[in-house]
Design a protein around this motif. Structure first.
Motif, PDB file in Angstrom:
ATOM      1  N   CYS A  47     -52.484 -21.530 -33.805  1.00  0.00           N
ATOM      2  CA  CYS A  47     -52.692 -22.957 -33.549  1.00  0.00           C
ATOM      3  C   CYS A  47     -53.401 -23.108 -32.212  1.00  0.00           C
ATOM      4  N   PRO A  48     -54.100 -24.217 -32.029  1.00  0.00           N
ATOM      5  CA  PRO A  48     -54.766 -24.427 -30.741  1.00  0.00           C
ATOM      6  C   PRO A  48     -53.751 -24.664 -29.630  1.00  0.00           C
ATOM      7  N   ILE A  49     -54.164 -24.355 -28.421  1.00  0.00           N
ATOM      8  CA  ILE A  49     -53.327 -24.608 -27.240  1.00  0.00           C
ATOM      9  C   ILE A  49     -54.154 -25.351 -26.207  1.00  0.00           C
ATOM     10  N   SER A  50     -53.575 -26.410 -25.673  1.00  0.00           N
ATOM     11  CA  SER A  50     -54.163 -27.144 -24.555  1.00  0.00           C
ATOM     12  C   SER A  50     -53.245 -26.957 -23.361  1.00  0.00           C
ATOM     13  N   ALA A  51     -53.814 -26.538 -22.245  1.00  0.00           N
ATOM     14  CA  ALA A  51     -53.047 -26.345 -21.008  1.00  0.00           C
ATOM     15  C   ALA A  51     -53.569 -27.334 -19.974  1.00  0.00           C
ATOM     16  N   PHE A  52     -52.649 -27.999 -19.290  1.00  0.00           N
ATOM     17  CA  PHE A  52     -53.003 -29.005 -18.296  1.00  0.00           C
ATOM     18  C   PHE A  52     -52.402 -28.620 -16.955  1.00  0.00           C
ATOM     19  N   GLY A  53     -53.117 -28.954 -15.877  1.00  0.00           N
ATOM     20  CA  GLY A  53     -52.609 -28.642 -14.557  1.00  0.00           C
ATOM     21  C   GLY A  53     -53.198 -29.541 -13.492  1.00  0.00           C
ATOM     22  N   GLY A  54     -52.584 -29.462 -12.308  1.00  0.00           N
ATOM     23  CA  GLY A  54     -53.052 -30.215 -11.158  1.00  0.00           C
ATOM     24  C   GLY A  54     -53.895 -29.330 -10.257  1.00  0.00           C
ATOM     25  N   LEU A  55     -55.036 -29.831  -9.832  1.00  0.00           N
ATOM     26  CA  LEU A  55     -55.947 -29.050  -8.987  1.00  0.00           C
ATOM     27  C   LEU A  55     -55.324 -28.641  -7.662  1.00  0.00           C
ATOM     28  N   GLN A  56     -54.401 -29.455  -7.145  1.00  0.00           N
ATOM     29  CA  GLN A  56     -53.773 -29.145  -5.864  1.00  0.00           C
ATOM     30  C   GLN A  56     -52.348 -28.604  -6.026  1.00  0.00           C
ATOM     31  N   LYS A  60     -57.970 -24.791 -24.656  1.00  0.00           N
ATOM     32  CA  LYS A  60     -58.619 -25.748 -23.761  1.00  0.00           C
ATOM     33  C   LYS A  60     -57.758 -25.926 -22.518  1.00  0.00           C
ATOM     34  N   ARG A  61     -58.381 -25.737 -21.351  1.00  0.00           N
ATOM     35  CA  ARG A  61     -57.692 -25.967 -20.077  1.00  0.00           C
ATOM     36  C   ARG A  61     -58.323 -27.178 -19.417  1.00  0.00           C
ATOM     37  N   THR A  62     -57.478 -28.134 -19.009  1.00  0.00           N
ATOM     38  CA  THR A  62     -57.956 -29.337 -18.345  1.00  0.00           C
ATOM     39  C   THR A  62     -57.201 -29.497 -17.037  1.00  0.00           C
ATOM     40  N   MET A  63     -57.962 -29.689 -15.966  1.00  0.00           N
ATOM     41  CA  MET A  63     -57.369 -29.859 -14.645  1.00  0.00           C
ATOM     42  C   MET A  63     -57.542 -31.304 -14.185  1.00  0.00           C
ATOM     43  N   PHE A  64     -56.513 -31.801 -13.512  1.00  0.00           N
ATOM     44  CA  PHE A  64     -56.503 -33.169 -12.996  1.00  0.00           C
ATOM     45  C   PHE A  64     -56.333 -33.150 -11.483  1.00  0.00           C
ATOM     46  N   GLY A 122     -54.473 -33.822  -8.287  1.00  0.00           N
ATOM     47  CA  GLY A 122     -53.048 -33.952  -8.027  1.00  0.00           C
ATOM     48  C   GLY A 122     -52.363 -32.612  -7.914  1.00  0.00           C
ATOM     49  N   ASP A 123     -51.082 -32.691  -7.590  1.00  0.00           N
ATOM     50  CA  ASP A 123     -50.276 -31.487  -7.394  1.00  0.00           C
ATOM     51  C   ASP A 123     -49.506 -31.146  -8.669  1.00  0.00           C
ATOM     52  N   HIS A 124     -48.355 -30.527  -8.514  1.00  0.00           N
ATOM     53  CA  HIS A 124     -47.545 -30.106  -9.658  1.00  0.00           C
ATOM     54  C   HIS A 124     -47.143 -31.285 -10.546  1.00  0.00           C
ATOM     55  N   PHE A 125     -47.018 -32.435  -9.952  1.00  0.00           N
ATOM     56  CA  PHE A 125     -46.621 -33.632 -10.703  1.00  0.00           C
ATOM     57  C   PHE A 125     -47.797 -34.584 -10.877  1.00  0.00           C
ATOM     58  N   TYR A 126     -48.967 -34.015 -11.141  1.00  0.00           N
ATOM     59  CA  TYR A 126     -50.168 -34.813 -11.384  1.00  0.00           C
ATOM     60  C   TYR A 126     -49.946 -35.829 -12.499  1.00  0.00           C
ATOM     61  N   LEU A 127     -49.039 -35.532 -13.412  1.00  0.00           N
ATOM     62  CA  LEU A 127     -48.826 -36.418 -14.548  1.00  0.00           C
ATOM     63  C   LEU A 127     -48.328 -37.799 -14.138  1.00  0.00           C
ATOM     64  N   HIS A 128     -47.769 -37.926 -12.946  1.00  0.00           N
ATOM     65  CA  HIS A 128     -47.346 -39.246 -12.478  1.00  0.00           C
ATOM     66  C   HIS A 128     -48.554 -40.102 -12.095  1.00  0.00           C
ATOM     67  N   GLN A 167     -55.070 -22.213 -11.526  1.00  0.00           N
ATOM     68  CA  GLN A 167     -55.924 -22.352 -12.705  1.00  0.00           C
ATOM     69  C   GLN A 167     -55.943 -21.048 -13.504  1.00  0.00           C
ATOM     70  N   GLU A 168     -55.889 -19.925 -12.804  1.00  0.00           N
ATOM     71  CA  GLU A 168     -55.883 -18.627 -13.475  1.00  0.00           C
ATOM     72  C   GLU A 168     -54.601 -18.446 -14.296  1.00  0.00           C
ATOM     73  N   GLN A 169     -53.477 -18.919 -13.752  1.00  0.00           N
ATOM     74  CA  GLN A 169     -52.228 -18.828 -14.512  1.00  0.00           C
ATOM     75  C   GLN A 169     -52.296 -19.676 -15.774  1.00  0.00           C
ATOM     76  N   LEU A 170     -52.846 -20.870 -15.660  1.00  0.00           N
ATOM     77  CA  LEU A 170     -53.009 -21.706 -16.853  1.00  0.00           C
ATOM     78  C   LEU A 170     -53.949 -21.047 -17.856  1.00  0.00           C
TER      79      LEU A 170
END
Length: 130
Positions: free
Chosen positions: A51-60, A81-85, A87-93, A66-69
């Motif tokens: 199945c596809p996997i999407s990984a999301f992370g915060g640039l800071q 697909k890796r997408t960076m936003f 923000g830090d660890h809690f970029y989702l806020h 990014q390598e871990q993601l």
């Protein structure tokens, strides 16, 4: 480093919560258990998923690079697909709307395909496969 200082450093717990003794008394065991799961997890090598996997992370993010993601790519034989936003660890806020938009874009083709499965199943006389 003290536990509450670590929570503050991660930037995911509002100061008003960290400063509320009663609330922290209730929440701390739950959050500690969450940390414990993360700290004691042991990866078990298994075949990649189909199945596809999407990984999301915060640039800071100071803890997840990014390598871990990018390592999640090894866990699928399908699209990765890796997408960076910003923000830090809690970029989702702070990036909630953008994150939800990306998740919806990633799930739409899958959901469209799944919505056709009952039709394809009936069309083949109740058989799965070709």
């Amino acid at each position: 480093m003290k536990f509450r200082e670590e929570l503050h450093r991660l930037n995911g717990t509002p100061s008003s919560v960290l400063e509320n003794t009663e609330l922290m008394h209730l929440m701390e065991p739950i959050v500690r258990a969450d940390f414990s799961v993360c700290e004691t997890y042991s990866y078990q090598d298994e075949p990649p998923l189909q199945c596809p996997i999407s990984a999301f992370g915060g640039l800071q993010d100071p803890d997840i690079s990014q390598e871990q993601l990018q390592g999640w790519k090894q866990q699928t034989r399908r699209l990765f697909k890796r997408t960076m936003f910003e923000g830090d660890h809690f970029y989702l806020h702070t990036q909630r709307d953008a994150l939800l938009q990306h998740i919806a874009q990633d799930l739409t083709p899958i959901l469209n395909h799944l919505s056709r499965v009952p039709y394809l199943y009936q069309k083949r006389g109740g058989r799965i496969g070709s």
